[in-house]
Design a protein around this motif. Structure first.
Motif, PDB file in Angstrom:
ATOM      1  N   GLU A  96      12.669   2.844 -12.732  1.00 53.09           N
ATOM      2  CA  GLU A  96      11.626   3.602 -12.013  1.00 53.09           C
ATOM      3  C   GLU A  96      10.770   2.692 -11.143  1.00 53.09           C
ATOM      4  OE1 GLU A  96      12.172   3.700 -15.235  1.00 53.09           O
ATOM      5  OE2 GLU A  96      12.570   5.766 -15.810  1.00 53.09           O
ATOM      6  N   LEU A  97      10.793   1.413 -11.418  1.00 57.12           N
ATOM      7  CA  LEU A  97       9.905   0.498 -10.708  1.00 57.12           C
ATOM      8  C   LEU A  97      10.628  -0.290  -9.613  1.00 57.12           C
ATOM      9  CD1 LEU A  97       7.815  -0.757 -13.734  1.00 57.12           C
ATOM     10  CD2 LEU A  97       7.370   1.108 -12.186  1.00 57.12           C
ATOM     11  N   GLU A  98      11.727   0.254  -9.148  1.00 55.63           N
ATOM     12  CA  GLU A  98      12.480  -0.457  -8.115  1.00 55.63           C
ATOM     13  C   GLU A  98      11.708  -0.525  -6.805  1.00 55.63           C
ATOM     14  OE1 GLU A  98      16.486   1.029  -7.534  1.00 55.63           O
ATOM     15  OE2 GLU A  98      16.872   0.469  -9.617  1.00 55.63           O
ATOM     16  N   LEU A  99      11.704  -1.688  -6.181  1.00 54.80           N
ATOM     17  CA  LEU A  99      11.038  -1.866  -4.886  1.00 54.80           C
ATOM     18  C   LEU A  99      11.990  -2.575  -3.939  1.00 54.80           C
ATOM     19  CD1 LEU A  99       7.561  -3.300  -6.015  1.00 54.80           C
ATOM     20  CD2 LEU A  99       8.063  -0.950  -5.348  1.00 54.80           C
ATOM     21  N   GLN A 100      11.850  -2.288  -2.645  1.00 49.56           N
ATOM     22  CA  GLN A 100      12.649  -3.002  -1.640  1.00 49.56           C
ATOM     23  C   GLN A 100      12.081  -4.419  -1.472  1.00 49.56           C
ATOM     24  OE1 GLN A 100      14.683  -1.403   1.132  1.00 49.56           O
ATOM     25  NE2 GLN A 100      14.847   0.402  -0.165  1.00 49.56           N
ATOM     26  N   ALA A 101      12.931  -5.358  -1.146  1.00 51.71           N
ATOM     27  CA  ALA A 101      12.434  -6.717  -0.880  1.00 51.71           C
ATOM     28  C   ALA A 101      11.442  -6.648   0.273  1.00 51.71           C
ATOM     29  CB  ALA A 101      13.602  -7.628  -0.512  1.00 51.71           C
ATOM     30  N   GLY A 102      10.366  -7.409   0.178  1.00 49.35           N
ATOM     31  CA  GLY A 102       9.379  -7.456   1.264  1.00 49.35           C
ATOM     32  C   GLY A 102       8.337  -6.350   1.194  1.00 49.35           C
ATOM     33  N   THR A 103       8.493  -5.388   0.281  1.00 46.60           N
ATOM     34  CA  THR A 103       7.506  -4.303   0.153  1.00 46.60           C
ATOM     35  C   THR A 103       6.159  -4.877  -0.289  1.00 46.60           C
ATOM     36  OG1 THR A 103       9.234  -2.788  -0.540  1.00 46.60           O
ATOM     37  CG2 THR A 103       6.989  -2.144  -1.088  1.00 46.60           C
ATOM     38  N   LYS A 104       5.091  -4.415   0.397  1.00 47.29           N
ATOM     39  CA  LYS A 104       3.748  -4.812  -0.047  1.00 47.29           C
ATOM     40  C   LYS A 104       3.302  -3.796  -1.094  1.00 47.29           C
ATOM     41  CE  LYS A 104       2.114  -5.176   4.232  1.00 47.29           C
ATOM     42  NZ  LYS A 104       1.005  -5.102   5.160  1.00 47.29           N
ATOM     43  N   PHE A 105       3.100  -4.265  -2.300  1.00 45.17           N
ATOM     44  CA  PHE A 105       2.733  -3.322  -3.368  1.00 45.17           C
ATOM     45  C   PHE A 105       1.401  -3.703  -4.012  1.00 45.17           C
ATOM     46  CE2 PHE A 105       3.447  -5.750  -7.272  1.00 45.17           C
ATOM     47  CZ  PHE A 105       4.192  -6.831  -6.813  1.00 45.17           C
ATOM     48  N   ALA A 106       0.651  -2.667  -4.395  1.00 52.12           N
ATOM     49  CA  ALA A 106      -0.611  -2.884  -5.117  1.00 52.12           C
ATOM     50  C   ALA A 106      -0.476  -2.261  -6.499  1.00 52.12           C
ATOM     51  CB  ALA A 106      -1.768  -2.237  -4.364  1.00 52.12           C
ATOM     52  N   VAL A 107      -0.770  -3.032  -7.513  1.00 54.04           N
ATOM     53  CA  VAL A 107      -0.716  -2.514  -8.882  1.00 54.04           C
ATOM     54  C   VAL A 107      -2.128  -2.090  -9.290  1.00 54.04           C
ATOM     55  CG1 VAL A 107      -0.248  -3.111 -11.297  1.00 54.04           C
ATOM     56  CG2 VAL A 107       1.258  -3.950  -9.486  1.00 54.04           C
ATOM     57  N   GLN A 108      -2.263  -0.861  -9.732  1.00 56.60           N
ATOM     58  CA  GLN A 108      -3.564  -0.366 -10.209  1.00 56.60           C
ATOM     59  C   GLN A 108      -3.425   0.009 -11.682  1.00 56.60           C
ATOM     60  OE1 GLN A 108      -4.688   2.806  -7.473  1.00 56.60           O
ATOM     61  NE2 GLN A 108      -5.147   1.340  -5.854  1.00 56.60           N
ATOM     62  N   VAL A 109      -4.182  -0.669 -12.510  1.00 57.86           N
ATOM     63  CA  VAL A 109      -4.074  -0.436 -13.958  1.00 57.86           C
ATOM     64  C   VAL A 109      -5.369   0.183 -14.471  1.00 57.86           C
ATOM     65  CG1 VAL A 109      -3.735  -1.519 -16.221  1.00 57.86           C
ATOM     66  CG2 VAL A 109      -2.570  -2.451 -14.211  1.00 57.86           C
ATOM     67  N   ARG A 110      -5.231   1.271 -15.205  1.00 56.36           N
ATOM     68  CA  ARG A 110      -6.389   1.858 -15.904  1.00 56.36           C
ATOM     69  C   ARG A 110      -6.005   2.089 -17.353  1.00 56.36           C
ATOM     70  NH1 ARG A 110      -8.453   7.030 -13.295  1.00 56.36           N
ATOM     71  NH2 ARG A 110      -6.286   7.504 -12.790  1.00 56.36           N
ATOM     72  N   LYS A 111      -6.997   2.251 -18.182  1.00 57.37           N
ATOM     73  CA  LYS A 111      -6.687   2.425 -19.601  1.00 57.37           C
ATOM     74  C   LYS A 111      -7.753   3.268 -20.274  1.00 57.37           C
ATOM     75  CE  LYS A 111      -8.807  -2.068 -20.531  1.00 57.37           C
ATOM     76  NZ  LYS A 111      -9.554  -2.275 -21.732  1.00 57.37           N
ATOM     77  N   THR A 112      -7.400   3.852 -21.416  1.00 55.40           N
ATOM     78  CA  THR A 112      -8.403   4.596 -22.181  1.00 55.40           C
ATOM     79  C   THR A 112      -9.233   3.592 -22.996  1.00 55.40           C
ATOM     80  OG1 THR A 112      -6.936   4.836 -24.069  1.00 55.40           O
ATOM     81  CG2 THR A 112      -6.901   6.618 -22.466  1.00 55.40           C
ATOM     82  N   GLU A 113     -10.359   4.073 -23.501  1.00 57.28           N
ATOM     83  CA  GLU A 113     -11.224   3.194 -24.311  1.00 57.28           C
ATOM     84  C   GLU A 113     -10.521   2.703 -25.560  1.00 57.28           C
ATOM     85  OE1 GLU A 113     -14.963   4.786 -25.538  1.00 57.28           O
ATOM     86  OE2 GLU A 113     -15.704   4.811 -23.467  1.00 57.28           O
ATOM     87  N   GLN A 114      -9.576   3.529 -26.054  1.00 56.61           N
ATOM     88  CA  GLN A 114      -8.898   3.168 -27.310  1.00 56.61           C
ATOM     89  C   GLN A 114      -8.019   1.930 -27.151  1.00 56.61           C
ATOM     90  OE1 GLN A 114      -8.994   6.412 -26.162  1.00 56.61           O
ATOM     91  NE2 GLN A 114     -10.656   6.887 -27.591  1.00 56.61           N
ATOM     92  N   VAL A 115      -7.644   1.619 -25.917  1.00 58.75           N
ATOM     93  CA  VAL A 115      -6.892   0.375 -25.704  1.00 58.75           C
ATOM     94  C   VAL A 115      -7.952  -0.727 -25.792  1.00 58.75           C
ATOM     95  CG1 VAL A 115      -5.522  -0.973 -24.075  1.00 58.75           C
ATOM     96  CG2 VAL A 115      -5.223   1.506 -24.195  1.00 58.75           C
ATOM     97  N   GLY A 116      -7.802  -1.619 -26.729  1.00 55.66           N
ATOM     98  CA  GLY A 116      -8.866  -2.582 -27.031  1.00 55.66           C
ATOM     99  C   GLY A 116      -9.291  -3.421 -25.827  1.00 55.66           C
ATOM    100  N   SER A 117     -10.490  -3.982 -25.927  1.00 54.59           N
ATOM    101  CA  SER A 117     -11.004  -4.780 -24.816  1.00 54.59           C
ATOM    102  C   SER A 117     -10.214  -6.089 -24.681  1.00 54.59           C
ATOM    103  CB  SER A 117     -12.490  -5.068 -25.014  1.00 54.59           C
ATOM    104  OG  SER A 117     -12.667  -5.638 -26.287  1.00 54.59           O
TER     105      SER A 117
END
Ligand SMILES: C[S@@+](CC[C@H](N)C(=O)[O-])C[C@H]1O[C@@H](n2cnc3c(N)ncnc32)[C@H](O)[C@@H]1O
Length: 345
Positions: A96-117
């Protein structure tokens, strides 16, 4: 034989306390069969709609829900053991995470509070960046990405999706658009007008002359002055002293019900009164002769009685036919309110 219904899944985000309204709008957009489950109560939720991903995205973009601040597709729901390394592992393997070579990608990560600090979003992002850059020769960026890889983490699941920035309603992670507070900034309200400029695709420097109703202490007025617009500010309360000598400013320290202008004096009308919507509508209606046809109005609508859809209908009804609603949106910087963008006919 009946055709099987195709479903697609997204994560929707609204301002805290307004998730139910966003869900109501989404439910109206799709037939029966739309399903919701919350990730962060009254704010972030999973929604599954009976339409393919492309069709569903298009429908949401064409008839953008007022209370939906951000959406991200869910292309994969992965069992997660709670480690940063596993996220790098997914990025290094998952189809699912396939990208073309040279693609400019931005990763945005969010999490719930239950995921520890102990699990920092920054560390997760870095692990995914490195894995994807290594696997595809793709280029990690923060701004102007070709694609955004959204990752939402709960205690045991990683929801991931790849989309173009414009498909997420906002290219900010979760739609949480942040502006830097400036030295001597007159009010935080300025951020609302700044955000409205982006959200509605406006450029305030293109306007000549603005009327600011309910202007004090002057955050909106200061932004318009900075953009080179002549401003007439009306408020019985005082404007910040730093603005008063500005050569492009006329300040009328009065109730807006008591001021008169020449017809068609302004090409922009802004109003940020925290007041009853009906009363505010009446007041604005009485001043519309001073706005040129084709002029723009940006109005903050206070949500008084928890019936937001009716409140919007009433205000747009009160301001019709002179003002035609272009878009209504709850901005990230709005609290119990919406921001409305109109054009004068
Ligand atoms: C939320 S503040 C506006 C903040 C402003 N946009 C800024 O950026 O600093 C609302 C203002 O509306 C003003 N106001 C309320 N009723 C008014 C009326 N009838 N005429 C003019 N101003 C009014 C209040 O005095 C108050 O200063």
């Amino acid at each position: 034989m009946t055709e099987e219904t195709v479903y697609s899944t997204f994560i929707g985000t609204a301002n805290h306390g307004f998730g139910q309204h966003a869900q109501e709008e989404i439910r109206r957009l799709f037939e029966a069969g739309t399903r919701f489950s919350h990730l962060v109560p009254s704010e972030i939720f999973l929604f599954m709609v009976p339409a393919g991903r492309q069709e569903a995205t298009q429908r949401l973009l064409d008839r953008e829900p007022m209370f939906l601040r951000h959406m991200q597709p869910v292309d994969a729901e992965l069992e997660w053991d709670g480690t940063v390394e596993a996220l790098g592992g997914f990025a290094a393997q998952k189809r699912e995470l396939e990208l073309q070579a040279g693609t400019k990608f931005a990763v945005q990560v969010r999490k719930t509070e239950q995921v520890g600090s102990g699990i920092a979003a920054g560390a997760c992002k870095q692990a995914i960046d490195e894995a994807l850059a290594g696997r595809y020769e793709a280029i990690p960026v923060v701004k102007d990405a070709d694609v955004i890889l959204s990752v939402f983490l709960t205690e045991d699941t990683a929801y991931v999706g790849v989309s173009k920035p414009e498909q997420n309603l906002s290219d900010w992670s979760g739609g949480a658009i942040r502006f830097r507070k400036e030295e001597g900034q007159v009010s935080r309200a300025k951020f609302k007008l700044l955000e409205a400029e982006r959200t509605f695709g406006l450029d305030y420097s293109q306007y000549r002359s603005a009327l600011d109703i309910g202007a004090a202490p002057g955050g909106w007025t200061s932004l318009l002055l900075e953009r080179g617009v002549k401003v007439t500010a009306v408020d019985p309360a005082k404007l910040d002293a730093s603005l008063l000598r500005h050569p492009q400013l006329t300040f009328l320290q009065k109730n807006a019900a008591e001021v008169r202008f020449k017809e068609q004096s302004f090409d922009l009308l802004v109003c940020d009164m925290s007041w009853s919507p009906r009363q505010m509508g009446k007041l604005i209606k009485g001043l519309l002769y001073s706005l040129q046809s084709g002029g723009t109005a940006i109005i903050t609508l206070k949500l008084m009685h928890k019936k937001p859809f009716q409140t919007v209908r009433e205000l747009t009804g009160d301001l019709a036919p002179e003002l035609a609603l272009q878009k209504a949106k709850q901005l990230f910087h709005n609290r119990e309110e919406l921001t409305l963008f109109f054009i004068k006919s």
